[in-house]
Design a protein around this motif. Structure first.
Motif, short mmCIF file in Angstrom:
data_model
loop_
_atom_site.label_atom_id
_atom_site.label_comp_id
_atom_site.label_asym_id
_atom_site.label_seq_id
_atom_site.Cartn_x
_atom_site.Cartn_y
_atom_site.Cartn_z
N ASP A 32 -11.58 -9.05 120.71
CA ASP A 32 -10.25 -8.88 120.15
C ASP A 32 -9.53 -7.57 120.38
O ASP A 32 -8.46 -7.83 120.74
N ASP A 88 -6.74 -3.44 115.76
CA ASP A 88 -7.73 -4.22 115.18
C ASP A 88 -9.09 -3.32 114.51
O ASP A 88 -10.06 -3.44 114.51
N HIS A 111 -5.64 -7.23 111.38
CA HIS A 111 -5.98 -8.45 110.84
C HIS A 111 -6.97 -8.54 109.61
O HIS A 111 -7.36 -9.29 109.30
N HIS A 112 -7.80 -7.08 109.57
CA HIS A 112 -8.93 -7.32 108.64
C HIS A 112 -8.33 -7.25 107.10
O HIS A 112 -7.40 -6.40 106.84
N THR A 131 -6.45 -9.76 116.00
CA THR A 131 -5.00 -8.69 116.25
C THR A 131 -4.59 -9.13 117.51
O THR A 131 -3.35 -9.10 117.79
N ASP A 161 -12.26 -14.03 118.25
CA ASP A 161 -12.57 -14.14 116.85
C ASP A 161 -12.35 -15.18 115.91
O ASP A 161 -12.81 -15.26 114.81
MN LIG Z 1 -10.37 -8.58 115.41
#
Ligand SMILES: [Mn+2]
Length: 325
Positions: A32, A88, A111-112, A131, A161
């Motif tokens: 990702d 990411d 996107h965490h 991401t 992911d």
């Molecule tokens: Mn990721």
């Protein structure tokens, strides 16, 4: 430009006014991170902006690097003062670059769910699959079409992911984005083969060793497998050939938590991958200074592999047998 969420609009505006930027990803970058980087490099090229991906000298890139249009990956920091796009990556500490001397603008695209929201421009969506999906949102907002190679890398990032669209992070928006990429010419089978059908007999033997030795915890509600350096040697496999093992442990009927403890010949002595179908494993990873997603997380440790395996087994047992989990 159509009415966009303010943070997405801010990233797009910023990208359109850049002249030269550096891109960075998290340490031990995965598909990702690299897919998102390939997508951003392509978008910047279309905007007439110079961009390069930067990683630390010692960073090992996965084999996808050879298939993704990443240009020349620079070992070391961008020139002082250049805007840095962090992709990411949940925190500055996890970047695959030492940032102690960094004094430029930082753009944080991630996107965490536990992202520290660092940086000057922040585009973070905890609910996004990847991401790479966020980079597609940026492309569509800018009305740019990624090249076929970049589109394949972005599709690969989303596939990776979401466990090839298996996890609940694969939303309607994710499928819409994937459909858009297929519409740009991405061949789904080509990407699947690249990501999931490149294994070796040696890797298969390593899987066999990990699975054969897995400890059953809490009456079968958790499985904990351990790979020692001697296992890699016996199987003839490399330390990078462990992708997917922990997911196969997790796929067993009745297993709610799975862990893979990997002894390493360099860096921290042990790395641990955690997976769950329902429990927040990022909480467990955080106990040892790690992090990640709710259902997929990890940590590293300088304790020995047997010690870490014992600690994990009792921690998972305790959580599963009490109401805390
Ligand atoms: Mn990721």
């Amino acid at each position: 430009m159509k009415a966009l969420p303010a943070d997405l609009a801010a990233v797009c505006r910023r990208m359109q006014t850049e002249r030269s930027v550096g891109l960075a990803v998290h340490e031990r970058p995965d598909t990702d991170a690299l897919g998102a980087a390939a997508g951003m490099l392509d978008l910047f090229a279309q905007l007439g902006v110079e961009s390069r991906l930067h990683v630390d000298q010692e960073e090992i890139l996965p084999f996808e690097e050879r298939h993704f249009p990443l240009g020349t990956v620079i070992r070391g920091l961008p020139l002082a003062g250049l805007p840095l796009y962090a992709l990411d990556c949940g925190s500055l500490e996890r970047l695959a670059l030492p940032l102690e001397t960094w004094d430029g603008i930082v753009v944080n695209i991630d996107h965490h769910h536990d992202n520290a929201r660092f940086g000057d421009v922040v585009y973070v969506r905890g609910e996004a699959s990847s991401t790479s999906e966020l980079v597609c949102d940026i492309a569509r907002a800018l009305e740019l079409r990624p090249s076929l190679q970049a589109a394949e890398a972005l599709f690969a990032g989303i596939s990776f992911d979401t466990g090839h669209f298996r996890h609940d992070s694969a939303s309607a928006a994710t499928f819409d984005t994937a459909g858009w990429l297929v519409g740009l010419g991405v061949d789904v089978t080509t990407v699947f083969t690249l990501l999931y059908e490149q294994g070796s007999v040696e890797a298969l033997r390593l899987w066999a060793r990990a699975i054969a030795g897995a400890r059953v915890v809490a009456g079968g509600r958790a499985l904990v497998a351990t790979l020692l350096l001697s296992d890699y040697a016996a199987a003839g496999a490399s330390e990078e050939e462990t992708e997917g093992i922990v997911d196969s442990l997790r796929s067993v009927d009745g297993v709610e938590l799975a862990a893979l403890v990997k002894e390493q010949s360099r860096g921290p002595r042990v790395r641990v991958s955690l997976r769950s179908s329902s429990h927040d494993v990022s909480e467990i990873a955080a106990l040892k200074g790690g992090g990640g997603h709710r259902l997929a997380a990890g940590f590293s440790s300088d304790d020995g592999p047997v010690e870490v395996t014992m600690w994990l087994s009792s921690e998972l047992e305790k959580r599963l047998l009490t109401a805390s989990c």
